[in-house]
Design a protein around this motif. Structure first.
Motif, PDB file in Angstrom:
ATOM      1  N   ALA A 268       0.819  -1.208   0.000  1.00 58.92           N
ATOM      2  CA  ALA A 268       0.000   0.000   0.000  1.00 58.92           C
ATOM      3  C   ALA A 268       0.853   1.259   0.000  1.00 58.92           C
ATOM      4  O   ALA A 268       0.322   2.362  -0.017  1.00 58.92           O
ATOM      5  CB  ALA A 268      -0.931   0.003   1.218  1.00 58.92           C
ATOM      6  N   THR A 269       2.182   1.099   0.048  1.00 59.79           N
ATOM      7  CA  THR A 269       3.099   2.208  -0.183  1.00 59.79           C
ATOM      8  C   THR A 269       3.461   2.280  -1.664  1.00 59.79           C
ATOM      9  O   THR A 269       3.517   3.361  -2.255  1.00 59.79           O
ATOM     10  CB  THR A 269       4.387   2.035   0.652  1.00 59.79           C
ATOM     11  OG1 THR A 269       4.056   2.052   2.042  1.00 59.79           O
ATOM     12  CG2 THR A 269       5.385   3.138   0.366  1.00 59.79           C
ATOM     13  N   VAL A 270       3.686   1.125  -2.261  1.00 54.60           N
ATOM     14  CA  VAL A 270       4.065   1.079  -3.679  1.00 54.60           C
ATOM     15  C   VAL A 270       2.948   1.622  -4.563  1.00 54.60           C
ATOM     16  O   VAL A 270       3.204   2.354  -5.530  1.00 54.60           O
ATOM     17  CB  VAL A 270       4.427  -0.355  -4.098  1.00 54.60           C
ATOM     18  CG1 VAL A 270       4.817  -0.399  -5.577  1.00 54.60           C
ATOM     19  CG2 VAL A 270       5.557  -0.901  -3.246  1.00 54.60           C
ATOM     20  N   PHE A 271       1.711   1.293  -4.234  1.00 51.08           N
ATOM     21  CA  PHE A 271       0.587   1.751  -5.057  1.00 51.08           C
ATOM     22  C   PHE A 271       0.521   3.276  -5.165  1.00 51.08           C
ATOM     23  O   PHE A 271       0.442   3.816  -6.274  1.00 51.08           O
ATOM     24  CB  PHE A 271      -0.729   1.196  -4.510  1.00 51.08           C
ATOM     25  CG  PHE A 271      -1.951   1.802  -5.146  1.00 51.08           C
ATOM     26  CD1 PHE A 271      -2.293   1.507  -6.448  1.00 51.08           C
ATOM     27  CD2 PHE A 271      -2.746   2.690  -4.426  1.00 51.08           C
ATOM     28  CE1 PHE A 271      -3.407   2.084  -7.039  1.00 51.08           C
ATOM     29  CE2 PHE A 271      -3.865   3.258  -5.007  1.00 51.08           C
ATOM     30  CZ  PHE A 271      -4.193   2.959  -6.317  1.00 51.08           C
ATOM     31  N   PRO A 272       0.553   4.032  -4.062  1.00 53.93           N
ATOM     32  CA  PRO A 272       0.546   5.496  -4.197  1.00 53.93           C
ATOM     33  C   PRO A 272       1.752   6.034  -4.967  1.00 53.93           C
ATOM     34  O   PRO A 272       1.630   7.021  -5.700  1.00 53.93           O
ATOM     35  CB  PRO A 272       0.548   5.982  -2.749  1.00 53.93           C
ATOM     36  CG  PRO A 272      -0.044   4.866  -1.976  1.00 53.93           C
ATOM     37  CD  PRO A 272       0.440   3.622  -2.650  1.00 53.93           C
ATOM     38  N   MET A 273       2.907   5.394  -4.798  1.00 55.19           N
ATOM     39  CA  MET A 273       4.080   5.839  -5.545  1.00 55.19           C
ATOM     40  C   MET A 273       3.861   5.685  -7.048  1.00 55.19           C
ATOM     41  O   MET A 273       4.107   6.600  -7.841  1.00 55.19           O
ATOM     42  CB  MET A 273       5.313   5.037  -5.117  1.00 55.19           C
ATOM     43  CG  MET A 273       5.844   5.408  -3.750  1.00 55.19           C
ATOM     44  SD  MET A 273       7.337   4.468  -3.341  1.00 55.19           S
ATOM     45  CE  MET A 273       7.979   5.449  -1.975  1.00 55.19           C
TER      46      MET A 273
END
Length: 340
Positions: A268-273
């Motif tokens: 869920a960090t990679v998705f916003p990036m």
């Protein structure tokens, strides 16, 4: 006779403990595929799409199996924010398929997401309260995902009604963001295990939706008059600026409070990036701000690096390279509100 138990593989056990992370992984991989396509890296984009599609199929199978075999647990899980990752993941894949020219498949995914969206959103929204983790923003993400895919298909199918429906979802998504922001626990910025980045990712997908709505207008549709287009363009650019501000704040917080230990919520960090990269590139084209293309591509490779790091962490977790996470560990669930 003593009861017999059905043996399960280590992979099945690992997967069954991480359905929320699986949804976020599909979202992350799918949006990186979209951004790679936007920058012309088609081969890498299709590899990412294949991985995301395979994970989506397994996720869909798990979703259906839980519904058929254990309906009470399925209903309980459907009321958690993690359920909305299924909608967001479906719309992200649909958007990528639409870019490939596979409109029929994209339309089927839009229909599936649209059917699931109202019931799941209402079930989740009933449990919103103050002090929520970053998963509270998934209501906005799921809604804007529908807007992105709807606007994309409206442009290819020349369907004005679909564009207007997407516009309504766009404004609703922004309202849901404001509500989620009021519920969000700001302490997550310093101590969150990964899903706190969705606070920025929700704005990124909102900016992407706005850019798709701008791009949908043109000969044959004439969706917006000059005033409407001006408002939409201003709001879209403003939302992107706010997203980039969130990105900077969250990145600085990662430096100030390092969290190097692997956690499934890092998907869920990679998705916003990845979504910030895709939104920046899309706004650059739709709003005719060419200089945004360079930072958009830089952000893409940052997201790819993050994806590789989280994938390596997931592999180490599966192979036993890291300590297993118990049911009480906040790392087991993207929706957990447990504090470290």
């Amino acid at each position: 006779m003593p009861a017999t138990t059905t043996p399960t593989s280590p992979l099945h056990t690992w997967w069954s403990q991480r359905p929320p992370a699986a949804g976020a992984a599909v979202m992350a991989t799918g949006i990186i595929s979209v951004a790679l396509h936007q920058t012309g890296y088609e081969t890498l984009s299709r590899i990412a799409l294949a991985l995301a599609s395979a994970a989506w199929l397994v996720l869909g199978g798990d979703f259906t199996a839980r519904l058929l075999r254990d309906r009470p647990s399925w209903v309980e899980e459907a009321a958690t924010p993690a359920a909305l990752t299924a909608i967001a993941a479906t719309t992200v894949l649909g958007t990528r398929f639409a870019a490939l020219g596979w409109e029929t498949l994209a339309e089927a995914l839009l229909a599936l997401a649209a059917v699931l969206w109202p019931a799941l959103l209402l079930a989740v929204a009933r449990h919103w309260r103050r002090g929520m983790p970053g998963s509270v923003f998934l209501g906005c993400v799921a809604t804007q995902g529908l807007a992105v895919l709807g606007a994309t298909l409206a442009a290819t199918e020349k369907a004005a009604w679909l564009a207007h429906a997407a516009l309504a979802l766009f404004w609703l998504g922004l309202v849901l963001y404001v509500i989620a922001l009021a519920c969000f626990d700001r302490r997550e910025i310093a101590h969150g295990a990964g899903d706190h980045w969705v606070a920025g990712g929700a704005l990124a997908i909102s900016a992407l939706a706005g850019s798709k709505l701008l791009a949908a207008d043109g000969p044959g549709l004439y969706l917006w008059n000059r005033d409407d287009e001006g408002v939409l363009r201003t709001v879209t650019v403003a939302v992107l600026v706010l997203d980039l501000a969130w990105y900077a704040v969250l990145l600085l917080a990662e430096c100030a409070w390092p969290r190097p230990r692997y956690d499934v919520r890092r998907w869920a960090t990679v998705f916003p990036m990845g979504m910030t990269s895709a939104a920046t590139l899309s706004v650059a084209s739709a709003a005719d701000i060419a200089w945004l293309e360079t930072p958009g591509e830089v952000l893409l490779w940052v997201a790819v690096a993050a994806w590789l790091a989280v994938t390596a962490g997931a592999v180490r977790s599966y192979t036993g390279g890291t300590a297993p996470e118990g049911p009480g560990d906040p790392g087991t669930d993207i929706t957990s509100t447990t504090r470290r």
